[in-house]
Design a protein around this motif. Sequence first.
Motif, PDB file in Angstrom:
ATOM      1  N   ILE A  41     121.405 -72.350  46.106  1.00 31.97           N
ATOM      2  CA  ILE A  41     121.974 -72.037  47.210  1.00 31.97           C
ATOM      3  C   ILE A  41     123.274 -72.425  47.277  1.00 31.97           C
ATOM      4  CG2 ILE A  41     122.050 -72.284  49.536  1.00 31.97           C
ATOM      5  CD1 ILE A  41     119.108 -72.692  49.406  1.00 31.97           C
ATOM      6  N   TYR A  82     124.081 -69.186  50.932  1.00 32.50           N
ATOM      7  CA  TYR A  82     123.415 -67.973  50.444  1.00 32.50           C
ATOM      8  C   TYR A  82     123.230 -67.979  48.777  1.00 32.50           C
ATOM      9  CZ  TYR A  82     128.159 -67.239  48.251  1.00 32.50           C
ATOM     10  OH  TYR A  82     129.315 -67.540  47.441  1.00 32.50           O
ATOM     11  N   ASP A  83     122.402 -67.114  48.043  1.00 31.38           N
ATOM     12  CA  ASP A  83     122.196 -67.085  46.860  1.00 31.38           C
ATOM     13  C   ASP A  83     122.174 -65.459  46.632  1.00 31.38           C
ATOM     14  OD1 ASP A  83     119.514 -66.093  47.525  1.00 31.38           O
ATOM     15  OD2 ASP A  83     118.773 -67.971  46.899  1.00 31.38           O
ATOM     16  N   SER A 141     119.822 -63.550  49.042  1.00 29.88           N
ATOM     17  CA  SER A 141     119.743 -63.457  50.697  1.00 29.88           C
ATOM     18  C   SER A 141     120.753 -64.370  51.272  1.00 29.88           C
ATOM     19  CB  SER A 141     118.367 -63.691  50.990  1.00 29.88           C
ATOM     20  OG  SER A 141     117.848 -64.897  50.763  1.00 29.88           O
ATOM     21  N   LEU A 142     121.033 -64.108  52.429  1.00 24.78           N
ATOM     22  CA  LEU A 142     121.413 -65.252  53.315  1.00 24.78           C
ATOM     23  C   LEU A 142     120.337 -66.215  53.585  1.00 24.78           C
ATOM     24  CD1 LEU A 142     124.302 -65.972  55.013  1.00 24.78           C
ATOM     25  CD2 LEU A 142     122.794 -64.758  56.921  1.00 24.78           C
ATOM     26  N   VAL A 143     120.626 -67.670  53.522  1.00 25.49           N
ATOM     27  CA  VAL A 143     119.867 -68.676  53.885  1.00 25.49           C
ATOM     28  C   VAL A 143     120.026 -69.607  54.983  1.00 25.49           C
ATOM     29  CG1 VAL A 143     118.540 -70.571  52.534  1.00 25.49           C
ATOM     30  CG2 VAL A 143     119.356 -68.535  51.240  1.00 25.49           C
ATOM     31  N   ARG A 164     114.943 -67.047  55.172  1.00 21.88           N
ATOM     32  CA  ARG A 164     115.758 -65.996  54.383  1.00 21.88           C
ATOM     33  C   ARG A 164     116.106 -64.715  55.072  1.00 21.88           C
ATOM     34  NH1 ARG A 164     117.037 -66.693  48.890  1.00 21.88           N
ATOM     35  NH2 ARG A 164     116.223 -68.767  47.955  1.00 21.88           N
ATOM     36  N   SER A 213     117.226 -61.108  53.540  1.00 22.97           N
ATOM     37  CA  SER A 213     117.679 -60.413  52.556  1.00 22.97           C
ATOM     38  C   SER A 213     119.061 -59.648  52.653  1.00 22.97           C
ATOM     39  CB  SER A 213     116.552 -59.597  51.885  1.00 22.97           C
ATOM     40  OG  SER A 213     116.361 -58.329  52.608  1.00 22.97           O
ATOM     41  N   TRP A 214     119.821 -59.297  51.651  1.00 20.73           N
ATOM     42  CA  TRP A 214     120.636 -58.523  51.871  1.00 20.73           C
ATOM     43  C   TRP A 214     120.650 -57.159  52.519  1.00 20.73           C
ATOM     44  CZ3 TRP A 214     124.416 -61.749  52.303  1.00 20.73           C
ATOM     45  CH2 TRP A 214     124.544 -63.075  51.656  1.00 20.73           C
TER      46      TRP A 214
END
Length: 579
Positions: free
Chosen positions: A388, A402-403, A406-408, A564, A566-567
């Motif tokens: 992350i 983020y990774d 997704s946004l976290v 999470r 997701s994009w």
Amino acid sequence: MGEIYEMPRQLREKIAAGEVITAPVSVVKELIENSIDAGADEVKVYIEKGGKRLIRVIDNGKGMDRDDLAICAARFTTSKIHYENDLERISTLGFRGEALASITAVSELRIQSRKKGAEKGYAAEYDDKGDSIEIRESPITAGTDVEVRNLFEKFPVRKKFLKSDDVEASKIISLVTKYSLVNNGISFYLYEDGKEVLCSPRADYVSKILQVFGREIAENVLPVEHSTGDISVNGYISKMGYSRKTRDYQVVFVNGRLVKSNVITDAIEKGFKDKIFLDRYPVAVLHITLSPQSMDVNIHPSKDEIKFKNEYAVADAVVNAVQEAVSMSSNAIQVEAGGRMLTPAHRYEKDKGVQALLTEDDKRAVKYNNKKPAAEIKKRPGEEFLRINVLGQLNRTYIIGYDELSLVLIDQHAAQERVFYERFTQQLHDKAVSSNQLIKPFVFSVNKDEEKVIEQYKGALERYGFRVEPFGRGEYALTAAPALFGRVYDATVIKDIIDELGSGANYGGTINEELDHKIATKACRKAIKGGDILSTAEMKGLLASLSTCTNPYTCPHGRPTLLRMSWGDLEKKFKRTDG
């Protein structure tokens, strides 16, 4: 020849007695209620070996004459009701005529009594059928003295299910203190194995709460006065913002009777809705009065279960009473109304608490994984936390990052709890918990129950890293806490831990995995401070610590540590895709 037979009388008596007298505390309850019904304003209770060897209750009530003494222990003899329709307007605590008969069926019973104004008193002993064996003159003063010895010696099936002496004594102490709280016109004294454990003379309600629950609770209660129709609710509840970890500090009487009622318990907590924290409970000492015709107490021989003719009306009265009292409280919970903006991590000052949480391995992991491509990081449970990329901190509560997926969002407090919890439980397992002297000892007041718990579990508390020492009459001081949590620590956790140890779980002074889990959970929760400001390095370090946990995805209470989006979902929210 048929297989059905009428049971012998002695067997019938013991089966019936087993419904009324289930433990030493049942005997004490029945005898105290008899004393209250007799108009006593002083009740003394003596127990030995948790009530198994001796229970003695002495009162200064109206007493009995020789004729009453002769038959009082026979089944279905009572002075409380005489006709069938009396069941519809029961105003006394006892009425079934079973208590003394049940006691003498499973123990050795001796009663001395002298009626007020009488020249003589009398003493009697009884056989297991409740018949008086011998009646003789006694020098007793006005009132009644009941001795119950060798409980369940005649009933070994029940005896083998009794708890330890300490546990049975604790139940009795709890019961007597509850009767003392509501009956403020009666002095109650309790002696365990020759030692006074309760001294509660006649006093106003707040003074009674002080005597029984201690100064801390007495200083944090509000009066309750409410009437609706024929229902009145009086007593005290905790101020908004003050709560306890268990419901052990909720005492409810209906028409002078100690009762268990989910209707009333739920109503108390409904009255505090949105005003008390999750998994916390208000203090309540309430006396509810209503017409005897509006309730049925003849549900069970123990007489602690009741049914209301209109339970909704009773619940509404309790809810309204609590809400009215709480609305008058000036001790409201203050909620910080900070803006929910995303703030760059580099603007935050370093947080010493989180920095202390990081081990050297964690710090090396942060440096190493910042340089190494995500694809090369060895997969293991929780390794995703190392991939992350930290963006900042949201509302001093969430780490946002983020990774590739997704946004976290990371709940930093849930994450810290999980890390503390696993390290603390590992130290417990390894018997390696060390203590730190607190910069400032935490002094707290205790009642007799809590003092008994502390002394019983002193060794266990030290095993958990807590050092508790007497600090004066009715007070103790927490002088040391687990070193894992540092020298600055929310020491009020000790009150929650004492509540847990003294709760209905009855750990009996022993240590087990369930107790370890509960104590560790409480201890770790208090180690986390709300609104910690974290630097970028601290946020990365926390994620590195979390990645090493066995279960990094929830805190010890089961709340998630990570969410999470997701994009793909994010694009849908912004309507950048047709999906």
